[in-house]
Scaffold this motif. Structure first.
Motif, PDB file in Angstrom:
ATOM      1  N   THR A  52       0.985  -1.502  -0.104  1.00 37.66           N
ATOM      2  CA  THR A  52       0.021  -0.008  -0.126  1.00 37.66           C
ATOM      3  C   THR A  52       0.873   1.320  -0.019  1.00 37.66           C
ATOM      4  O   THR A  52       1.156   1.848   1.219  1.00 37.66           O
ATOM      5  CB  THR A  52      -0.767   0.023   1.227  1.00 37.66           C
ATOM      6  N   PRO A  53       1.335   1.541  -1.266  1.00 34.62           N
ATOM      7  CA  PRO A  53       2.397   2.638  -1.191  1.00 34.62           C
ATOM      8  C   PRO A  53       1.837   3.816  -0.922  1.00 34.62           C
ATOM      9  O   PRO A  53       2.609   4.802  -0.235  1.00 34.62           O
ATOM     10  CB  PRO A  53       2.861   2.828  -2.787  1.00 34.62           C
ATOM     11  N   LYS A  54       0.807   4.122  -0.898  1.00 28.41           N
ATOM     12  CA  LYS A  54       0.177   5.586  -0.264  1.00 28.41           C
ATOM     13  C   LYS A  54      -1.034   5.457   0.553  1.00 28.41           C
ATOM     14  O   LYS A  54      -2.164   5.572   0.386  1.00 28.41           O
ATOM     15  CB  LYS A  54      -0.555   6.519  -1.591  1.00 28.41           C
ATOM     16  N   PRO A  55      -0.659   5.106   1.617  1.00 29.48           N
ATOM     17  CA  PRO A  55      -1.642   4.366   2.965  1.00 29.48           C
ATOM     18  C   PRO A  55      -2.291   5.629   3.544  1.00 29.48           C
ATOM     19  O   PRO A  55      -1.710   6.904   3.576  1.00 29.48           O
ATOM     20  CB  PRO A  55      -0.835   3.771   3.916  1.00 29.48           C
ATOM     21  N   THR A  56      -3.596   5.580   3.772  1.00 26.80           N
ATOM     22  CA  THR A  56      -4.178   6.623   4.460  1.00 26.80           C
ATOM     23  C   THR A  56      -3.951   6.443   5.898  1.00 26.80           C
ATOM     24  O   THR A  56      -3.204   5.553   6.154  1.00 26.80           O
ATOM     25  CB  THR A  56      -5.786   6.389   4.339  1.00 26.80           C
ATOM     26  N   GLU A  57      -4.212   7.503   6.881  1.00 24.07           N
ATOM     27  CA  GLU A  57      -3.766   7.352   8.184  1.00 24.07           C
ATOM     28  C   GLU A  57      -4.358   6.153   9.011  1.00 24.07           C
ATOM     29  O   GLU A  57      -3.662   5.343   9.768  1.00 24.07           O
ATOM     30  CB  GLU A  57      -4.163   8.544   9.072  1.00 24.07           C
ATOM     31  N   ALA A  58      -5.576   5.908   8.519  1.00 24.65           N
ATOM     32  CA  ALA A  58      -6.382   4.640   8.887  1.00 24.65           C
ATOM     33  C   ALA A  58      -5.634   3.311   8.564  1.00 24.65           C
ATOM     34  O   ALA A  58      -5.792   2.552   9.340  1.00 24.65           O
ATOM     35  CB  ALA A  58      -7.756   4.643   8.620  1.00 24.65           C
ATOM     36  N   GLU A  59      -5.198   3.378   7.316  1.00 23.92           N
ATOM     37  CA  GLU A  59      -4.553   2.139   6.785  1.00 23.92           C
ATOM     38  C   GLU A  59      -3.231   1.997   7.266  1.00 23.92           C
ATOM     39  O   GLU A  59      -2.753   0.862   7.776  1.00 23.92           O
ATOM     40  CB  GLU A  59      -4.086   2.195   5.308  1.00 23.92           C
ATOM     41  N   ILE A  60      -2.614   2.849   7.772  1.00 20.13           N
ATOM     42  CA  ILE A  60      -1.122   2.949   8.674  1.00 20.13           C
ATOM     43  C   ILE A  60      -1.586   2.291  10.057  1.00 20.13           C
ATOM     44  O   ILE A  60      -0.767   1.345  10.364  1.00 20.13           O
ATOM     45  CB  ILE A  60      -0.498   4.346   8.760  1.00 20.13           C
ATOM     46  N   ARG A  61      -2.665   2.933  10.529  1.00 20.30           N
ATOM     47  CA  ARG A  61      -2.909   2.668  12.137  1.00 20.30           C
ATOM     48  C   ARG A  61      -3.541   1.021  12.033  1.00 20.30           C
ATOM     49  O   ARG A  61      -2.976   0.206  12.605  1.00 20.30           O
ATOM     50  CB  ARG A  61      -4.141   3.382  12.759  1.00 20.30           C
ATOM     51  N   ALA A  62      -3.966   0.561  11.012  1.00 23.36           N
ATOM     52  CA  ALA A  62      -4.457  -0.792  10.658  1.00 23.36           C
ATOM     53  C   ALA A  62      -3.340  -1.832  10.385  1.00 23.36           C
ATOM     54  O   ALA A  62      -3.168  -2.983  10.877  1.00 23.36           O
ATOM     55  CB  ALA A  62      -5.613  -1.039   9.868  1.00 23.36           C
ATOM     56  N   GLY A  63      -2.448  -1.173   9.782  1.00 19.25           N
ATOM     57  CA  GLY A  63      -1.019  -1.898   9.503  1.00 19.25           C
ATOM     58  C   GLY A  63      -0.230  -2.154  10.576  1.00 19.25           C
ATOM     59  O   GLY A  63       0.512  -3.083  10.621  1.00 19.25           O
ATOM     60  N   LEU A  64      -0.480  -1.260  11.521  1.00 20.27           N
ATOM     61  CA  LEU A  64       0.281  -1.218  12.830  1.00 20.27           C
ATOM     62  C   LEU A  64      -0.269  -1.919  14.030  1.00 20.27           C
ATOM     63  O   LEU A  64       0.129  -2.187  15.067  1.00 20.27           O
ATOM     64  CB  LEU A  64       0.599   0.118  13.405  1.00 20.27           C
ATOM     65  N   SER A  65      -1.580  -2.567  13.663  1.00 19.64           N
ATOM     66  CA  SER A  65      -2.492  -3.055  14.920  1.00 19.64           C
ATOM     67  C   SER A  65      -1.720  -4.054  15.347  1.00 19.64           C
ATOM     68  O   SER A  65      -2.134  -4.601  16.678  1.00 19.64           O
ATOM     69  CB  SER A  65      -3.712  -3.073  14.585  1.00 19.64           C
ATOM     70  N   GLY A  66      -0.972  -4.955  14.584  1.00 17.73           N
ATOM     71  CA  GLY A  66      -0.388  -6.127  15.359  1.00 17.73           C
ATOM     72  C   GLY A  66       1.028  -5.831  15.960  1.00 17.73           C
ATOM     73  O   GLY A  66       1.930  -6.822  16.434  1.00 17.73           O
ATOM     74  N   ASN A  67       1.358  -4.419  16.097  1.00 13.20           N
ATOM     75  CA  ASN A  67       2.904  -4.358  16.519  1.00 13.20           C
ATOM     76  C   ASN A  67       2.421  -3.173  18.000  1.00 13.20           C
ATOM     77  O   ASN A  67       1.854  -2.010  17.561  1.00 13.20           O
ATOM     78  CB  ASN A  67       3.532  -3.396  15.535  1.00 13.20           C
ATOM     79  N   LEU A  68       3.015  -3.827  18.926  1.00 14.06           N
ATOM     80  CA  LEU A  68       2.512  -3.030  20.158  1.00 14.06           C
ATOM     81  C   LEU A  68       3.592  -2.059  20.842  1.00 14.06           C
ATOM     82  O   LEU A  68       4.932  -2.486  20.521  1.00 14.06           O
ATOM     83  CB  LEU A  68       2.385  -3.779  21.539  1.00 14.06           C
ATOM     84  N   CYS A  69       3.372  -0.855  21.060  1.00 18.14           N
ATOM     85  CA  CYS A  69       4.410   0.125  21.669  1.00 18.14           C
ATOM     86  C   CYS A  69       3.894   0.613  22.761  1.00 18.14           C
ATOM     87  O   CYS A  69       2.888   1.083  22.866  1.00 18.14           O
ATOM     88  CB  CYS A  69       4.736   1.315  20.753  1.00 18.14           C
ATOM     89  N   ARG A  70       4.760   0.699  24.000  1.00 26.41           N
ATOM     90  CA  ARG A  70       4.461   1.419  25.238  1.00 26.41           C
ATOM     91  C   ARG A  70       5.058   2.682  25.341  1.00 26.41           C
ATOM     92  O   ARG A  70       4.731   3.391  26.502  1.00 26.41           O
ATOM     93  CB  ARG A  70       5.145   0.548  26.158  1.00 26.41           C
ATOM     94  N   CYS A  71       5.829   3.101  24.544  1.00 22.90           N
ATOM     95  CA  CYS A  71       6.608   4.591  24.694  1.00 22.90           C
ATOM     96  C   CYS A  71       5.902   5.444  24.055  1.00 22.90           C
ATOM     97  O   CYS A  71       5.671   6.596  24.625  1.00 22.90           O
ATOM     98  CB  CYS A  71       7.862   4.379  24.504  1.00 22.90           C
ATOM     99  N   THR A  72       5.587   5.235  22.829  1.00 18.67           N
ATOM    100  CA  THR A  72       5.389   6.646  22.094  1.00 18.67           C
ATOM    101  C   THR A  72       4.022   7.115  21.548  1.00 18.67           C
ATOM    102  O   THR A  72       3.645   8.122  21.267  1.00 18.67           O
ATOM    103  CB  THR A  72       5.946   6.162  20.473  1.00 18.67           C
ATOM    104  N   GLY A  73       2.762   6.080  22.243  1.00 18.69           N
ATOM    105  CA  GLY A  73       1.544   6.374  21.758  1.00 18.69           C
ATOM    106  C   GLY A  73       1.351   6.399  20.364  1.00 18.69           C
ATOM    107  O   GLY A  73       0.332   6.711  19.836  1.00 18.69           O
ATOM    108  N   TYR A  74       2.316   5.625  19.688  1.00 16.40           N
ATOM    109  CA  TYR A  74       2.094   5.292  18.195  1.00 16.40           C
ATOM    110  C   TYR A  74       1.945   6.690  17.231  1.00 16.40           C
ATOM    111  O   TYR A  74       2.198   6.578  16.014  1.00 16.40           O
ATOM    112  CB  TYR A  74       0.608   4.862  17.915  1.00 16.40           C
ATOM    113  N   ASN A  75       1.770   8.178  17.826  1.00 14.88           N
ATOM    114  CA  ASN A  75       1.483   8.832  16.802  1.00 14.88           C
ATOM    115  C   ASN A  75       2.672   9.376  16.001  1.00 14.88           C
ATOM    116  O   ASN A  75       2.747   9.596  14.868  1.00 14.88           O
ATOM    117  CB  ASN A  75       0.880  10.285  17.632  1.00 14.88           C
TER     118      ASN A  75
END
Lengths: 762, 168
Positions: free
Chosen positions: B128-151
């Protein structure tokens, strides 16, 4: 101290100095270390919550091929440990249980083997005979008549209360009698996990010359050094603790832990390196956690909305050992008196043992709990008195110069500005009047410490220190025991040093957090202490260098003593004659020549003195949550978060933003999704499928602004950022849910079930 | 049960190794080959810290058996930075644009989730070379991060996408 804001390096959003090594996968965390001949360790943990150990049979485990060592509590020195060295009686833990086990997960034995499979198999072969005892799994059960005594040998006035704390000032009875509104509520708040991404790990090595080296995922190398020394019966200088890259801590890695002891003990015994790494299941099932509390809070207001009195009774559910509970008990009373001026205040906090995994320090350290209660009661009072929640806060808000009698004096303070700012940004007054069904807007505020002034660890060193070595190639080497655990202090301290010496960040080499080479000592990364404390030490070390170099430049140009000298752009020059500049490296060369070859070294330290009982400086802020509640399912969706905060000078604004966004993440989880489900001391939520930290799709959009203040006690005006902000999120969301549904949450977390029950739908 | 001799192609190199059939790809990468850029955060496929690519497909290496990965092209974080790794002078070599954006945009704090985040991003942007923000968030939903809040991670990915496939 200058309040000149024309900084050249401070205040800039520089990418962090360890970004690249982390992005290419080359950063070594403790579990990434492999040493020749290294063994793999594994802990045997108690499957029962409260029992006497009758016998342990390790013979089958020892006979298993590949197993090199099995140890139990009988093999180790009978030395208890704990971070509160100031009160030795409070040190209530053995690295391996000797007499009793007190929670499910209590460490009973350890194995080291050639490979992980053999170590795991050996653990299964150890036979432990337990005599089970009745357990107590809540504050109420622990304080009931005939409750089992969890630490029989620890003298306590009331069984199972390990210690308590009182604060009192003013005349409460009189104030409550005069109050027009008295709120008298009992709140409960729950335990949550740090859920740092890197499970705890360490590697220990013995050098056959009497010294032990341990690489460990820790926030406080000095604590580990001292407590390993006492429990191994070695000298502190015989223990070298090195902090490799650490994958987050949030308070969960600031004690010496049993696996560090076992790795060190076995490495010394066998003369081979040993690694222990916990599984996520061990972390979630047995690891430290945020204190659950039962909080009885009574607050009195005048009809105009002025706070008159507060009585704050807190029972901390501490789990099986003290851990950092005494500090949480201490701080909770301070946070209960923060943010607003309570002219009459009484605090009683009690740390209660239960047969559960111990609670410890966790981001906020007593503040998320105390402020959930305080902020909720402010919102309730505002409604009952017909005053806007922003206005009632402005009326009572602390400002510079205010005091908590005998406890703290407020220095820089941007609280009122923060409140006004979030109200403006959210169009608070208008928006609250025009909410659609299911929509809510809520407010929460916070204050937090910039490091503690208390010395429960009883260190004999300064609280932090730094050494700076200057070289004639124009570079400097900063040595500090300050521990970057992901928050970015390696970058921030380099920025502070670069600013002070007029250098670029790339001119600074840094060696940090190695007790054998970095200067004694530093108490570690906790309580948001590093930027202010280590930052001040770094500045002082730099100032020593500056003075020495200024003498050289003064000599070179035969300057009149009234000349003010400056460092900037890699040069040293008289303020009014920038043409007479000497490059930094040349000035170092001159100094070295003048000293006939002696190096140019600066040393600085910082210990807060005469700063009350809590901290040199407080941060402040306010947050508004906009939520929508699905009235059919009870699900709460946070639509937008607006934050205004006062952290003094942000040394690195991008880093501060990252801290704030991370705080919102943790605050959101605390409010809505994260909780340990427990059954008779057993933690049932032991994977990230069951223990739900927010993922990328759960995070609401938001905006945060910085309120400009300058903290006179902080380096370049800086103070705390990113820990305090975990506190306002839960009360802000709970207030928004009340606005949307009429359900006022006094029992975190705010699950859909509670929301539905609160709306009388189930 | 006996060990099997298998060949794994990792970042372009063939590695011949003996493994038990139950050994995960993560265990082989980390414990046997010491390719420690790939992390282990949970071991149950929930956190994504162990994400690698198998023939371009992102997988949790903690849930993938090593024997399954035979015959496929395995790419780890070290492979994504292969030029960087091959070049002794890290400061001078170029990184993958995703890595550069993560550094520049403040998407890295403790860094433990970073390798997995970057590998998931690689998979996302390859497909997905041109992802929307929602697509990015969905693409990351299998990766947890405890520091950044993901933004900042989301910002970095949008930035990388723009660098890789500029908007005309």
């Amino acid at each position: 101290m200058s309040t000149d804001h024309n900084f050249s390096v401070v205040g800039k959003s520089l990418p962090r100095s360890d970004g690249r090594i982390k992005a290419v996968g080359a950063a070594q965390y403790a579990d990434d270390i492999f040493l020749p001949g290294m063994l793999f360790g594994k802990l045997l943990r108690s499957p029962v919550a409260h029992a006497r150990i009758k016998s342990i049979d390790t013979s089958a485990a020892e006979a298993l091929p590949g197993v090199k060592c099995v140890i139990t509590g009988q093999d180790i020195p009978k030395v208890k440990y704990g971070n509160w060295r100031l009160v030795p009686e409070s040190q209530d833990e053995y690295a391996l249980a000797i007499d009793k086990v007190r929670f499910i997960g209590d460490e009973v034995a350890a194995v080291a083997a050639l490979d992980k499979d053999s170590a795991e198999e050996a653990i299964r072969l150890i036979k432990v005979e337990y005599e089970e005892l009745p357990g107590a799994y809540s504050v109420e059960e622990s304080l009931a008549d005939n409750a089992p005594v969890i630490h029989d040998e620890y003298h306590q006035d009331i069984p199972n209360i390990s210690l308590d704390r009182k604060i009192e000032y003013g005349d409460l009875d009189k104030a409550f009698a005069e109050a027009d509104l008295v709120l008298d509520d009992v709140f409960t708040v729950h335990a949550t996990s740090h859920a740092y991404m890197e499970p705890c790990s360490c590697v220990a090595e013995y050098d056959h010359d009497g010294r032990l080296t341990i690489w460990t995922s820790t926030q406080a190398p000095y604590f580990v050094q001292c407590l390993l020394a006492s429990t191994l019966e070695m000298r502190e200088n015989d223990i070298r603790v090195i902090k490799p890259f650490v994958g987050g801590g949030f308070g969960g890695k600031m004690e010496m832990r049993p696996w560090e002891f076992c790795a060190a003990f076995i490495a010394r015994k066998l003369g081979r390196p040993v690694k222990f790494t916990l599984t996520r299941e061990e972390e979630l099932a047995t690891g430290r956690r945020r204190h659950p509390m039962r909080i009885h809070s009574k607050v009195g207001f005048s009809k105009e909305g002025m706070l008159l009195a507060k009585e704050f009774n807190v029972h901390l559910d501490g789990g099986a050992y003290n851990s950092m509970g005494p500090t949480a008990c201490f701080l909770c009373g301070n946070f209960g008196a923060m943010l607003y001026n309570y002219p009459n205040y009484r605090y009683y906090g009690a740390h209660v043992y239960t047969n559960k995994p111990p609670a410890g320090a966790m981001r906020g350290f007593g503040a998320p709990q105390a402020l959930f209660v305080a902020e909720t009661q402010m919102n309730v009072a505002a409604e009952k008195l017909g005053i806007d929640p922003v206005d009632i806060r402005l009326m009572n808000a602390m400002e510079t110069g205010d005091e908590i009698p005998g406890v703290a004096t407020i220095s820089s303070c941007g609280f009122k500005e923060s409140l006004i700012k979030v109200a403006e940004m959210t169009n608070w007054r208008e928006k609250r009047k025009n909410l659609k069904p299911g929509q809510g807007l809520g407010l929460g505020c916070y204050s937090f410490i910039s490091g503690g002034v208390f010395n429960w660890f009883n260190t004999r060193y300064n609280f932090t220190s730094a050494e700076v070595r200057a070289f004639d190639d124009g570079t400097v080497h900063l040595m500090t025991m300050a521990s970057d655990i992901g928050q970015g202090c390696d970058t921030v301290l380099r920025q502070i040093l670069a600013e002070e010496l007029g250098l670029k960040v790339s001119d600074i080499r840094l060696t940090a957090a190695d007790t054998a080479v970095t200067p004694q000592a530093d108490l570690g990364t906790w309580g948001s202490r590093v930027t202010l404390m280590a930052g001040n030490a770094v500045r002082k070390a730099a100032q020593e260098i500056k003075e020495e170099l200024f003498r050289m430049v003064s000599l070179k140009f035969d300057l009149n003593v009234i000349h003010d000298l400056r460092c900037g752009d890699g040069k040293i020059y008289p303020a009014n004659r920038p043409d007479r500049a000497v490059p930094f490296g040349e000035a170092v060369r001159m100094a070295q020549r003048a000293k006939r070859g002696e190096p140019v070294i600066g040393y600085g330290s910082y210990t807060p003195r005469n700063k009350g009982l809590v901290t040199p400086a407080f941060s402040f802020g306010a947050q508004v949550a906009e939520c929508e509640v699905d009235k059919e399912t009870g699900a709460v969706e946070v639509k937008f978060m607006t934050t205004a905060h006062d952290c003094g000078t942000p040394i690195n604004p991008m880093s501060v933003e990252g801290q704030l966004e991370g705080s919102v993440h943790m605050g959101l989880g605390y409010a809505l999704s994260e909780q340990f489900i427990m059954k008779e001391g057993k933690t049932l939520t032991t994977t990230f499928l069951d223990y739900k930290i927010p993922c990328a799709e759960d995070m609401p959009p938001g905006i945060s602004v910085h309120v400009d203040t300058y903290e006179p006690d902080g380096p370049f005006g800086a103070k705390e950022a990113g820990e305090g902000l975990v506190s306002p999120t839960a009360p802000a969301i709970a207030d928004a849910v009340y606005a949307a549904t009429g359900y006022r949450c006094m029992d975190l977390p705010l699950t859909p079930q509670k929301v539905l029950a609160g709306m009388n739908k189930i | 049960m006996k060990k099997e001799l298998i060949t794994l192609n990792i970042n372009g190199d063939d590695h011949e190794i003996a493994v038990y059939p139950w050994r995960t790809l993560n265990e082989v990468l980390r414990d046997q080959l010491h390719l420690t850029g790939t992390k282990l955060g949970c071991g149950t496929g929930d956190c994504g810290a162990c994400t690698v690519l198998l023939d371009g497909q992102s997988v949790s290496s903690c849930l993938t058996l090593a024997v399954e990965a035979q015959g496929q092209k395995i790419t780890t974080i070290e492979g994504l930075a292969l030029e960087a790794a091959a070049n002794k002078d890290l400061e001078k070599c170029e990184l993958d644009p995703i890595q550069e954006s993560f550094i520049a945009k403040g998407a890295i704090q403790c860094g433990f989730c970073t390798p997995g985040m970057i590998m998931s991003t690689k998979f996302l942007l390859d497909h997905t070379p041109k992802p929307t923000e929602a697509e990015i968030r969905a693409g990351l939903s299998g990766n947890l991060c405890r520091c950044t809040g993901y933004n900042k991670i989301v910002d970095a990915i949008a930035d990388a996408a723009e660098k890789i496939s500029p908007t005309k």
